[in-house]
Design an enzyme around this catalytic site. Sequence first.
Site, PDB file in Angstrom:
ATOM      1  N   GLY A 136     -11.275  -8.139 -18.609  1.00  0.00           N
ATOM      2  CA  GLY A 136     -11.938  -8.711 -17.578  1.00  0.00           C
ATOM      3  C   GLY A 136     -11.368  -7.867 -16.256  1.00  0.00           C
TER       4      GLY A 136
ATOM      5  N   GLU B  87      -8.962   0.528 -10.116  1.00  0.00           N
ATOM      6  CA  GLU B  87      -8.794  -0.099 -11.378  1.00  0.00           C
ATOM      7  C   GLU B  87      -8.407   0.939 -12.404  1.00  0.00           C
ATOM      8  OE1 GLU B  87     -11.489  -1.901 -14.804  1.00  0.00           O
ATOM      9  OE2 GLU B  87     -12.210  -1.859 -12.999  1.00  0.00           O
TER      10      GLU B  87
ATOM     11  N   ASP C 106      -0.618   2.652 -23.105  1.00  0.00           N
ATOM     12  CA  ASP C 106      -1.664   3.810 -23.674  1.00  0.00           C
ATOM     13  C   ASP C 106      -0.942   5.000 -23.257  1.00  0.00           C
ATOM     14  OD1 ASP C 106      -3.002   1.801 -25.003  1.00  0.00           O
ATOM     15  OD2 ASP C 106      -4.542   1.845 -23.629  1.00  0.00           O
ATOM     16  N   ILE C 107      -0.898   6.066 -24.039  1.00  0.00           N
ATOM     17  CA  ILE C 107      -0.689   7.394 -23.662  1.00  0.00           C
ATOM     18  C   ILE C 107      -1.382   8.174 -22.672  1.00  0.00           C
ATOM     19  CG2 ILE C 107      -1.554   8.802 -25.305  1.00  0.00           C
ATOM     20  CD1 ILE C 107       0.877  10.542 -25.458  1.00  0.00           C
TER      21      ILE C 107
ATOM     22  N   THR D 111       2.474 -11.566 -22.179  1.00  0.00           N
ATOM     23  CA  THR D 111       2.480 -11.105 -20.532  1.00  0.00           C
ATOM     24  C   THR D 111       4.134 -10.588 -20.412  1.00  0.00           C
ATOM     25  OG1 THR D 111       0.960 -12.725 -20.091  1.00  0.00           O
ATOM     26  CG2 THR D 111       2.393 -12.335 -18.507  1.00  0.00           C
TER      27      THR D 111
ATOM     28  N   CYS E 277     -37.739   2.994 -19.279  1.00  0.00           N
ATOM     29  CA  CYS E 277     -37.411   4.445 -19.904  1.00  0.00           C
ATOM     30  C   CYS E 277     -38.223   4.698 -21.195  1.00  0.00           C
ATOM     31  CB  CYS E 277     -35.946   4.498 -19.806  1.00  0.00           C
ATOM     32  SG  CYS E 277     -35.458   6.259 -20.038  1.00  0.00           S
TER      33      CYS E 277
ATOM     34  N   GLY F  41     -38.699   2.550 -23.325  1.00  0.00           N
ATOM     35  CA  GLY F  41     -39.651   1.266 -23.591  1.00  0.00           C
ATOM     36  C   GLY F  41     -41.060   1.822 -23.053  1.00  0.00           C
TER      37      GLY F  41
ATOM     38  N   GLN G  70     -42.139   4.706 -22.857  1.00  0.00           N
ATOM     39  CA  GLN G  70     -42.692   5.740 -23.542  1.00  0.00           C
ATOM     40  C   GLN G  70     -43.245   5.165 -24.793  1.00  0.00           C
ATOM     41  OE1 GLN G  70     -39.191   8.517 -24.163  1.00  0.00           O
ATOM     42  NE2 GLN G  70     -39.214   9.016 -21.785  1.00  0.00           N
TER      43      GLN G  70
ATOM     44  N   ARG H 191     -34.464  12.426 -20.472  1.00  0.00           N
ATOM     45  CA  ARG H 191     -35.172  13.947 -20.482  1.00  0.00           C
ATOM     46  C   ARG H 191     -36.594  14.204 -20.937  1.00  0.00           C
ATOM     47  NH1 ARG H 191     -30.504  17.257 -21.199  1.00  0.00           N
ATOM     48  NH2 ARG H 191     -28.793  16.198 -21.950  1.00  0.00           N
TER      49      ARG H 191
ATOM     50  N   HIS I  87     -34.764   3.130 -14.442  1.00  0.00           N
ATOM     51  CA  HIS I  87     -34.067   1.965 -14.725  1.00  0.00           C
ATOM     52  C   HIS I  87     -33.670   1.048 -13.695  1.00  0.00           C
ATOM     53  CE1 HIS I  87     -32.599   3.369 -18.815  1.00  0.00           C
ATOM     54  NE2 HIS I  87     -32.611   4.616 -18.382  1.00  0.00           N
TER      55      HIS I  87
ATOM     56  N   GLU J  93     -32.671  -2.081 -13.661  1.00  0.00           N
ATOM     57  CA  GLU J  93     -31.613  -3.056 -13.698  1.00  0.00           C
ATOM     58  C   GLU J  93     -30.417  -2.371 -12.996  1.00  0.00           C
ATOM     59  OE1 GLU J  93     -31.350  -0.244 -17.570  1.00  0.00           O
ATOM     60  OE2 GLU J  93     -32.904  -1.074 -16.179  1.00  0.00           O
TER      61      GLU J  93
END
Length: 534
Positions: free
Chosen positions: A16, A139, A146-147, A190, A378, A380, A382, A459, A504, A506
Site C-alpha cells: 500500500g 514513491e 531488489d536489485i 520491519t 472500449c 465492451g 465493440q 487500436r 475509458h 473510469e
Amino acid sequence: MTRYIFVTGGVVSSLGKGITAASVGRLLKAHGLSVNIVKCDPYINVDAGTMAPFQHGEVFVTDDGAETDLDLGYYERFLGIDTSRVNIMTAGQIYQSVIAREREGGYLGQTVQVIPHITNEIKLRFQKAGEGFDITIIEIGGTVGDIESLPFLEAARQMRPDRTRNDVLYLHVTLVPYLSASDELKTKPTQHSVNKLREIGIDPDIIVCRAEKPLARDIKNKIALFTSVPKEAVIDAPDSPSIYDVPYELKRQGLDEQIMMLLRLRSSHWDFEEWNSFTQRRKAAAAAQPVRIAIAGKYTKLKDSYKSLVEAIQHGCIANGVKAELDYVDVESADFKARLAGADGLIVPGGFGDRGIEGKIEAVRYAREHNLPFLGICLGMQCAAVEFARNVLGLKSVHSTEFNPKAANPVVDLMTAQKGVKEKGGTMRLGAWPCEIKKGTLAFRIYGRKNISERHRHRYEFNSRYIPAYEKKGMCVSGVNRKLKLPEMLEIKKHPWFMGVQFHPEFKSRPLLPHPLFFSFVAAAVKNREVKSK
C-alpha cells in the site's frame, strides 16, 4: 525551494505504498501546500502498456497518453490532480534516455555507468517533477533489497547531500505480520527491512507499519528502539474498511505534523471539509441497501486489473447513496445468464484478446433484450456493436477484425492510422481526445454539454460506414470525434439505459467528483432494482 518525500517499501510488495503516498499528499494539500507526486517503477519496460494486467494490475492512462502503473490512479483520485508523463518514470525510460545520449556523443570520453550517469538522469527527473511545487512525493516501486530498485534508491540517497537536511524526508512502509499461532505481531521483518535500507545509505525518518490490526504502544516503542526512529515517528496503518479512511488514520497519529516539523514547513490553513463530507457519505452508503453490478470481464482473478473501474463504480454508488455489490461474472461459465438475471446493471469493460468474446457478446444481448442497464467500455462498446449487427440488423459473418480478419461485415475495424504499425508499445490511440455529443440523446442528458474530453486506449474502432444501418434500427451514434470522423458513443433509444463508449471514463472519476456516466449508470441500476422488487 521544493521539499522531497521519498516513500519506500520493505518486506513484501503490495503493502500500500501508493495509497500511503497519496494519503500523505492529501493531508499536505489540506495544509495549503502545493503537492506533486511521482512513481518510480524499476522494471525495464519503457511503460506498462505491453504488460498484461495479471503482471502489474491495470494500465492507467493519463491525458497526455502515458500508459502507467495503477498508482497514478490513486494519486489522481486522492489529490484531485491530472497526472502526466512527468509523474511516472521507469528503469526502461532512464536507460533508454542515457543510452540515446551516449549514442549521440553526449558522454564522449567517459565510461557510462550506473553511478553517476543513470542516477544523475533520475535526479534530473526528480527535480523537474518538483518545479513549482512546495512538496514532491516520490514513491519508489518494488521492495528494498531488489536489485532493480537500487539505482532509484541511490538517487534518492544522493538527494539529501545535494540539498539541505530539511529539504528531504524518507518514509519507509513496512510489514508487521500477525501470527495467529502465537497471537502476536512480529516486528523482526520491519527491523530487517530498515537495516537493509540503511545498508543502501538511507536512514528513514518515519516508519509506516502495515498490519492487520492497530499496533499496541509497546510494539511501536520496540520498533522505534531497534530502528533508531523517534517513537512518534512510528505510525501504524492497520487494514481499513475503505482506502479513503487511510488519510484519517494517518492524521489521527500526527503523521502530517511530523512531516511538517521535519521539513520545517508551516501550515497556511487546514481545509479537510470536502474529504470529511465524502467519507460521511461513504459510510452512509455502506449501510444502505446494495445495488448489484455485474462485471463481465476476463481478468477477474486479479481485482487490481479493474482498479479504476471498481473505484468509479464506488464513486457512483456513494453519490447515489447506495452500497456497491460487485459480481465478477465469468462469461465462459454455464450459469452466467443466471448471474445476470440477479444483477441490477451490467458492465462489460475493456480488454484485449479473443478469450471470452462470444460470452461477452451474449451478455450484451441479455442486457439489451431484458432491459438491464448496460455500460460497455472500449471493447465492451465493440461487443455491443457486434451483437446489434448480428441480432438486430441480421447481418452475416459479423465481427471485429481483431478477432476475425476475414469477417464479411467488419463492424469494428483497425483504424486507418494503425494499419502498418509494427511496434506494440505506445502506438495505440492513447490519452485524452475530444468528443462532440449530439443533443437530445441520453449522452447529452448525462454530460449536460456538447463537448467533452475522455481518455482512450485502443487500436480498433466502430466502422463508420455502418452508421446509417444502425441508426435506422434504433442504435444511435450519440458522440463522435469530428477530426477523426469516428464514433465514440453508442446508445439504444428504446432501452432504459444502454450505453457503449469507446473511451475509458473510469480514468477520470474522482471520489469528490464522480464521473457522470457512472453516476447515471448506477442511478439506472437502482431504478431497475426497484422495478424488479415490485
